[in-house]
Scaffold this motif. Structure first.
Motif, short mmCIF file in Angstrom:
data_model
loop_
_atom_site.label_atom_id
_atom_site.label_comp_id
_atom_site.label_asym_id
_atom_site.label_seq_id
_atom_site.Cartn_x
_atom_site.Cartn_y
_atom_site.Cartn_z
N PRO A 376 -86.62 112.26 0.51
CA PRO A 376 -86.28 111.41 -0.64
C PRO A 376 -85.88 112.23 -1.86
CG PRO A 376 -88.36 110.72 0.36
CD PRO A 376 -87.99 112.02 1.00
N MET A 377 -86.59 113.35 -2.07
CA MET A 377 -86.29 114.21 -3.23
C MET A 377 -84.86 114.77 -3.14
SD MET A 377 -88.36 117.66 -4.26
CE MET A 377 -87.61 118.74 -3.03
N LEU A 378 -84.49 115.24 -1.95
CA LEU A 378 -83.18 115.88 -1.79
C LEU A 378 -82.04 114.87 -1.72
CD1 LEU A 378 -84.32 118.57 0.80
CD2 LEU A 378 -83.57 119.02 -1.54
N LEU A 379 -82.37 113.67 -1.22
CA LEU A 379 -81.32 112.64 -1.12
C LEU A 379 -81.05 111.98 -2.46
CD1 LEU A 379 -82.57 111.13 2.23
CD2 LEU A 379 -80.28 112.07 1.89
N ALA A 380 -82.03 112.06 -3.36
CA ALA A 380 -81.89 111.40 -4.66
C ALA A 380 -81.03 112.24 -5.59
CB ALA A 380 -83.26 111.16 -5.27
#
Ligand SMILES: [Zn+2]
Length: 390
Positions: A376-380
């Motif tokens: 989620p961190m990298l996709l955001a």
């Protein structure tokens, strides 16, 4: 309920892969490009071809798997499928199987992140073939391909291949980076002469120069970098006779350190040591850098997430990797981090490679935990429309 990997499937897949290319003593012979290596990758490909998952080979020989009909971007997880000659069953294979287990767990739970995780079994990490130029072949090819633009990061779990974790009582270790490696050739020229009639003061003994540099390597490195390590694996004297003072000598040195700055400083110190010794022995000498692999520093944010995942599952401490991994190549293109599980007795590249089942399971679970936080961190990313309710 937190997601849990299927421990029995993880261990039985690992056992299955350990039988492909195995010799009588259990040592593995899946050197990249051999029939056994291909059979191993074909088995991984077939194993992941379950309903809803899509697998593919790229032109280099890497095997990828992800959910069907997804458009990415993806967080890549995996390790290498090849072994050294008479290698162990966990080096590379464990990280591949753990990554597969993570994707299948997400897929079966129909978790929203399942659409954004891709697994890889890298081709030719070890670099045993003459044409593979030091290995890391599959990851180098991916780093230079268009597919890297579809990815948001890379995570790899691997066995430690040393004794630091076992000695420290650790279950899991976030890896902060990978040492840089430089190789050197030392070439010394002196004067051949009679070994009995030439007095000490009159000698130009090239052999003594090479021997003194080799013997001093450890102290030179440690004076610059207490975590640096080195090796002198080759030494030779010419003409090579007991009654002739060596007129020429050569040695091959390797140095590993956590940063390129430390490697520069060690190189300067080695040059100074060599010229001092050569002058004392009335010889000429040069230090030639033969190859250099830069040090890798993993992404702070991803490392933070890996650290959190590891601490949630067992005793941990940060480690620097002294062995090379595909993650070093990928870290030049994507936010990357690694984690280690212990190697019993520190054995690796050997049929004695072993990690207790409990720690193998714990590691795969920690990898899943890390994926759940990192993805989620990298996709955001700014402008990203990916919706990720966990
Ligand atoms: Zn490996």
């Amino acid at each position: 309920m937190p997601l849990r990997i299927n421990a029995a499937r993880l261990l039985s897949d690992l056992t299955h892969l350990s039988q492909i290319g195995a010799g009588q003593d259990g040592a593995l012979w899946r050197v990249a490009g051999t029939k056994a290596d291909r059979a191993g990758r074909d088995w991984l490909d077939k194993t992941m071809r379950v309903e809803g998952l899509h697998t593919r080979y790229d032109e280099t020989g890497n095997v990828f798997s992800r959910r069907e009909d997804t458009t990415g971007p993806w967080l890549l997880i995996g390790s290498h499928a090849d072994t050294v000659p008479a290698g162990g069953h966990l080096d590379g294979a464990y990280g591949v199987i753990a990554a597969m287990e993570v994707l299948r767990t997400l897929h079966e739970a129909d978790h929203p992140l399942a659409d954004h995780v891709e697994t890889v079994a890298w081709f030719d990490e070890e670099g045993v073939r003459p044409e593979s130029a030091g290995g890391l072949v599959g990851s180098t090819a991916l780093a230079g391909s268009a597919h890297v633009d579809d990815l948001v990061g890379y995570l790899e779990i691997h066995v430690e291949q040393g004794r630091r974790m076992e000695e420290g009582g650790l279950d899991l270790a976030p890896v902060t980076g990978i040492v840089g490696v430089r190789r050197y050739r030392v070439a010394v020229s002196g004067q051949e002469n009679h070994a009995g009639t030439t007095m000490w003061a009159d000698r130009q003994d090239a052999g003594r120069v090479a021997a003194r540099v080799v013997a001093g390597l450890k102290d030179v490195i440690l004076a610059v970098d207490p975590k640096g390590i080195g090796n002198a694996g080759v030494i030779g004297f010419g003409p090579g006779a007991a009654n002739v003072v060596p007129g020429t000598a050569s040695a091959e040195l390797e140095v590993r350190a956590s940063s390129d700055t430390a490697l520069d400083d060690i190189e300067t110190a080695l040059e100074a040591d060599l010229s001092r010794i050569a002058a004392e022995e009335n010889c000429a000498a040069e230090l030639v850098r033969v190859s250099a692999k830069p040090a890798a520093h993993f992404d702070r944010r991803v490392l933070g997430v890996v650290d959190e995942a590891c601490r949630g599952r067992g005793r941990t401490d940060h480690l620097l990797s002294y062995a090379g991994h595909d993650a070093s190549v990928i870290s030049t293109r994507l936010p990357t981090a690694m984690m280690f599980v212990p190697s019993t007795g520190g054995f690796s590249h050997s049929h004695k490679e072993h990690t207790p089942d409990g720690q193998l399971v714990l590691g795969a679970q920690a990898l899943l935990d890390a994926v759940l936080k990192a993805a989620p961190m990298l996709l955001a990313r700014p402008g990203s429309s990916v919706a990720l309710a966990a």
